[in-house]
Design a protein around this motif. Structure first.
Motif, short mmCIF file in Angstrom:
data_model
loop_
_atom_site.label_atom_id
_atom_site.label_comp_id
_atom_site.label_asym_id
_atom_site.label_seq_id
_atom_site.Cartn_x
_atom_site.Cartn_y
_atom_site.Cartn_z
N CYS A 1 21.60 31.52 -56.28
CA CYS A 1 22.71 32.15 -55.54
C CYS A 1 24.07 31.66 -56.07
O CYS A 1 24.33 30.46 -56.06
N PRO B 1 20.71 30.37 -48.74
CA PRO B 1 19.83 31.47 -48.33
C PRO B 1 18.46 30.98 -47.82
O PRO B 1 17.96 31.48 -46.80
N GLU C 1 22.15 40.32 -54.94
CA GLU C 1 20.69 40.48 -54.92
C GLU C 1 19.93 39.56 -55.86
O GLU C 1 18.76 39.78 -56.13
N THR C 2 20.61 38.53 -56.38
CA THR C 2 19.92 37.57 -57.25
C THR C 2 18.78 36.91 -56.47
O THR C 2 17.67 36.71 -57.00
N CYS C 3 19.06 36.57 -55.21
CA CYS C 3 18.04 35.91 -54.38
C CYS C 3 16.80 36.79 -54.25
O CYS C 3 15.66 36.31 -54.38
S1 SF4 Z 1 22.81 38.40 -52.42
FE1 SF4 Z 1 21.66 36.48 -52.33
S2 SF4 Z 1 22.09 35.45 -54.28
FE2 SF4 Z 1 23.67 37.03 -54.01
S3 SF4 Z 1 25.36 35.99 -52.98
FE3 SF4 Z 1 24.10 36.88 -51.35
S4 SF4 Z 1 22.66 35.25 -50.76
FE4 SF4 Z 1 23.54 34.66 -52.72
#
Ligand code: SF4
Ligand code: SF4
Length: 188
Positions: free
Chosen positions: A38, A48, A76-78
């Motif tokens: 994240c 997260p 959406e990396t998480c």
């Molecule tokens: S979508 Fe997920 S990885 Fe991206 S900023 Fe939000 S919590 Fe962090």
């Protein structure tokens, strides 16, 4: 260390998040891959994976005041990194929506204003329209002249367009927003 106070609303919050996001919170096994990827986790007080853990263990509406909810960039990396295929970004989206609906404390600063301005431009134009977003945001902050010196370079490099986007299915997008508002009204 994560400290979780069980709350009588905890079950209700987990259920509401699962319903809105389509995610089964209980399949998270705390590998923390979401947090390690994240981009804003280091800047936020909550990560997260911690949000997932707190939800699972029955944290109540206090969780809606977590700073990550408003700092999340929806990149959406998480979700992409989760070995269990959990859409963590959708969980954050659901929490943001619930925070607004339930009047949870929002962070100081202009993140909620930015969020509203962004959604309004998508509702109006069917897609993001940067100039519309910037105008609504600046009107909200009252700081009309901040950062205007960057405009010419951004225009020259094609980073922002003067005219609204074409080609988006505006009717469908407006229908989606209308349905959401009607559903909200029905639940109220
Ligand atoms: S979508 Fe997920 S990885 Fe991206 S900023 Fe939000 S919590 Fe962090
Ligand atoms: S990556 Fe997935 S399984 Fe691992 S902690 Fe995050 S949500 Fe849970």
């Amino acid at each position: 260390m994560i400290t979780i106070k069980k709350n009588k609303n905890g079950r209700a919050l987990k259920d509401a998040v699962e319903e809105l996001s389509g995610v089964d919170i209980s399949v998270c096994f705390q590998c923390k891959k979401c947090s390690s990827g994240c981009p804003v986790a280091k800047l936020a007080k909550t990560r997260p994976s911690e949000i997932m853990r707190r939800l699972h263990l029955g944290a109540g509406d206090k969780l809606l005041a977590s700073d990550l909810i408003w700092m999340c960039a929806s990149c959406e990396t998480c979700s992409a990194r989760c070995p269990m295929g959990i859409d963590v970004a959708a969980v954050l989206d659901a929490l943001r929506r619930l925070a607004l609906e339930r009047g949870a404390a929002t962070p100081t600063g202009n993140v909620p204003l930015f969020n509203r301005a962004f959604l309004k431009t998508v509702e109006t134009f069917g897609r993001t329209y940067e100039i519309g977003l910037i105008t609504a945001y600046k009107l909200g902050t009252g700081k009309l002249m901040n950062d205007t010196e960057k405009f010419p370079a951004m225009l020259k490099k094609g980073k922002i367009a003067l005219l609204p986007p074409r080609g988006g299915d505006r009717k469908t997008v407006r229908r989606i927003f209308k349905t959401i508002k009607q559903n909200k009204g029905a639940k109220a």
